[in-house]
Design an enzyme around this catalytic site. Structure first.
Site, short mmCIF file in Angstrom:
data_model
loop_
_atom_site.label_atom_id
_atom_site.label_comp_id
_atom_site.label_asym_id
_atom_site.label_seq_id
_atom_site.Cartn_x
_atom_site.Cartn_y
_atom_site.Cartn_z
CG ASP A 317 35.69 31.90 -7.08
OD1 ASP A 317 35.12 30.80 -6.91
OD2 ASP A 317 36.59 32.07 -7.92
CE LYS A 344 32.76 27.18 -7.00
NZ LYS A 344 33.53 27.01 -8.25
NE ARG A 389 37.56 32.29 -3.58
CZ ARG A 389 38.64 32.95 -3.99
NH1 ARG A 389 39.00 34.08 -3.41
NH2 ARG A 389 39.37 32.49 -5.00
C1 S3P Z 1 38.27 28.88 -11.65
C2 S3P Z 1 36.97 28.61 -11.97
C3 S3P Z 1 35.88 28.57 -10.98
C4 S3P Z 1 36.27 29.26 -9.68
C5 S3P Z 1 37.63 28.87 -9.22
C6 S3P Z 1 38.67 29.22 -10.27
C7 S3P Z 1 39.28 28.89 -12.71
O1 S3P Z 1 35.58 27.22 -10.68
O2 S3P Z 1 35.33 28.99 -8.68
O3 S3P Z 1 37.96 29.56 -8.02
O4 S3P Z 1 40.40 29.39 -12.49
O5 S3P Z 1 38.98 28.39 -13.81
P1 S3P Z 1 34.50 26.37 -11.54
O6 S3P Z 1 35.05 26.16 -12.89
O7 S3P Z 1 34.36 25.09 -10.76
O8 S3P Z 1 33.26 27.20 -11.53
#
Ligand code: S3P
Length: 434
Positions: A317, A344, A389
């Site tokens: 992130d 994202k 972000r």
């Molecule tokens: C998250 C996992 C990540 C992250 C998101 C929050 C979570 O996503 O980018 O902001 O809380 O499990 P991904 O599982 O798609 O990598």
């Protein structure tokens, strides 16, 4: 009308800041407390639109949730089988975490659900959760291409799965584990690249037997969750904007209090230190079972690096903020192995490249990253593509630009960091509503 910002160099960033609660943990706290037996108190809850959407959804599913004061929730858990269905769609807003984790949790309920989201979420890939959940016996329909809304049909007969994650994703891992609570037998998730383990930790904290270590988690259905009090630490990903900003702005010396330091989240700290940043940990300890620390960050010039690919899941992130740091560093920064950024809230590689180029940066995007030549930035008018972000990262970059930067479409900052504008201005940022 879309909310815009006007950013320009401010003063040195100084003082102590309280960063809002962790988004990932806040989502999970509401979800698990809702299906626990008894009443849980969640403190430090993130009052962001994403996490509030999750709380609202559990209200729709029959869970009483009180808000005695800001950042606090009292969740009257209804037990594993106590949720009631809603005829109305469950609106996850902008939140991929909300939708993907809920897909798993709702796949084994005795009622149908529809999960919907905003325009951005409606373009995000859900096949990654649909496939393993359907392999467990779930019945889920999506729009073509595996896009939301998702129609999840009632199912009292989920089967366990031994699942190897195809992509590094804590959301997919969590969806499978949450479905596993309702499945017969042992559900196992294996990861080649370990991701954040908040679901595993919180299940354990609420008394569900679970075995887990980096890259592996196993649980079986048929147990119960017991209510508990959950203390949410400050969100490292929100702190990250201030870590980068204070590093970039001469004279800065900033202290960020009680920030979550789960090693699966702090990859940016490693990357910034490789670039020469001066960030020290003070008062390292535990809060509600999670590592926390105060982070002191002082200005230092940065140099470009090759970002180690092994760090990518631990800073997934934080790449928009890293783009800003790299554009103002001395020398070249190379990012590879980060194609997930394109999936994202927006395509973050394209969004950051386009915006920083408009401010004069020398960046070439690649399919899975970018090559960024550090230098100087000038003013201009840039878009955030509605990505929280991206908007905050451009506000950071603007602190070192030679002219004013207009940033469009910043309303979604409220999804993860309500009060960013006020906190940033109070600490020294030159930032206001346009
Ligand atoms: C998250 C996992 C990540 C992250 C998101 C929050 C979570 O996503 O980018 O902001 O809380 O499990 P991904 O599982 O798609 O990598």
């Amino acid at each position: 009308m879309s909310l815009g910002w006007l950013a320009r160099p401010g003063s040195a960033l100084r003082g102590e800041l309280a960063i809002p609660g962790d988004k990932s943990i806040s989502h999970r706290a509401i979800m698990l407390a809702a299906i626990a037996d008894g009443t849980s108190r969640v403190s430090g809850f993130l009052e962001g639109e994403d996490t509030r959407a999750t709380a609202r959804i559990f209200g729709q599913l029959g869970v009483a949730i009180e808000s005695p004061s800001p950042s606090e929730r009292i969740v009257h858990g209804v037990g594993l089988y106590g949720l009631t269905g809603s005829a109305e769609p469950l609106d996850c807003g902008n939140a991929g975490t909300g939708m993907r984790l809920l897909s798993g949790l709702l796949a084994g309920q005795g009622f149908d659900s529809i999960l919907a989201g905003d325009e951005s979420l409606s373009r995000r890939p859900m096949r990654r959760v649909i496939e393993p959940l359907m392999a467990m016996g779930a019945r889920i329909e999506s729009e073509s291409g595996g896009l939301p809304p998702l129609r999840i049909h009632s199912n009292n007969n989920l089967q366990s799965i031994d699942y190897e994650l195809q992509i590094a994703s804590a959301q997919v891992k969590s969806a499978v584990l949450l479905a596993g609570l309702y499945a017969q037998g042992d559900t196992i998730v294996r990861e080649a690249h370990p991701t954040r383990d908040y679901t595993e930790r919180m299940l354990a904290a609420l008394g569900w037997p679970i075995e887990f270590r980096p890259g592996f988690a196993r649980l079986s259905g048929g147990h119960r969750l017991r209510a508990t009090n959950i203390q949410v630490p400050a969100d490292f990903s929100s702190a990250a904007f201030f870590l980068v900003a204070a590093t970039l702005v001469p004279g800065s010396d900033l202290l960020l209090r009680r920030v979550g330091m789960n090693p699966r989240r702090t990859g940016l700290l490693t990357a910034l230190r490789l670039m020469g940043a001066d960030i020290t940990l003070e008062n390292a300890g535990k809060q509600g079972g999670e590592a926390v620390a105060d982070l002191r960050v002082c200005h230092t010039p940065l140099r470009g690096i090759i970002v180690p690919e092994a760090l990518v899941p631990d800073m997934i992130d934080e790449f928009p903020a890293l783009f800003a740091a790299a554009a103002l560093a001395d020398g070249e920064t190379r990012i590879t192995g980060a194609a997930e950024l394109r999936l994202k809230e927006t395509d973050r590689i394209a969004a950051m490249t386009a915006a920083l180029q408009l401010l004069g940066a020398d960046i070439a995007e690649t399919p899975d990253g970018a090559v960024i030549q550090g230098g100087n930035l000038h003013g201009g008018s840039v878009g955030s593509r509605g990505d929280h972000r991206v908007a905050m990262s451009l506000a950071i970059a603007a602190q070192r630009a030679s002219g004013e930067v207009r940033i469009g479409d910043c309303a979604n900052v409220a999804t993860s960091f309500p009060g960013f504008l006020e906190l940033a201005s109070a600490s020294g940022f030159g930032l206001r509503l346009a």
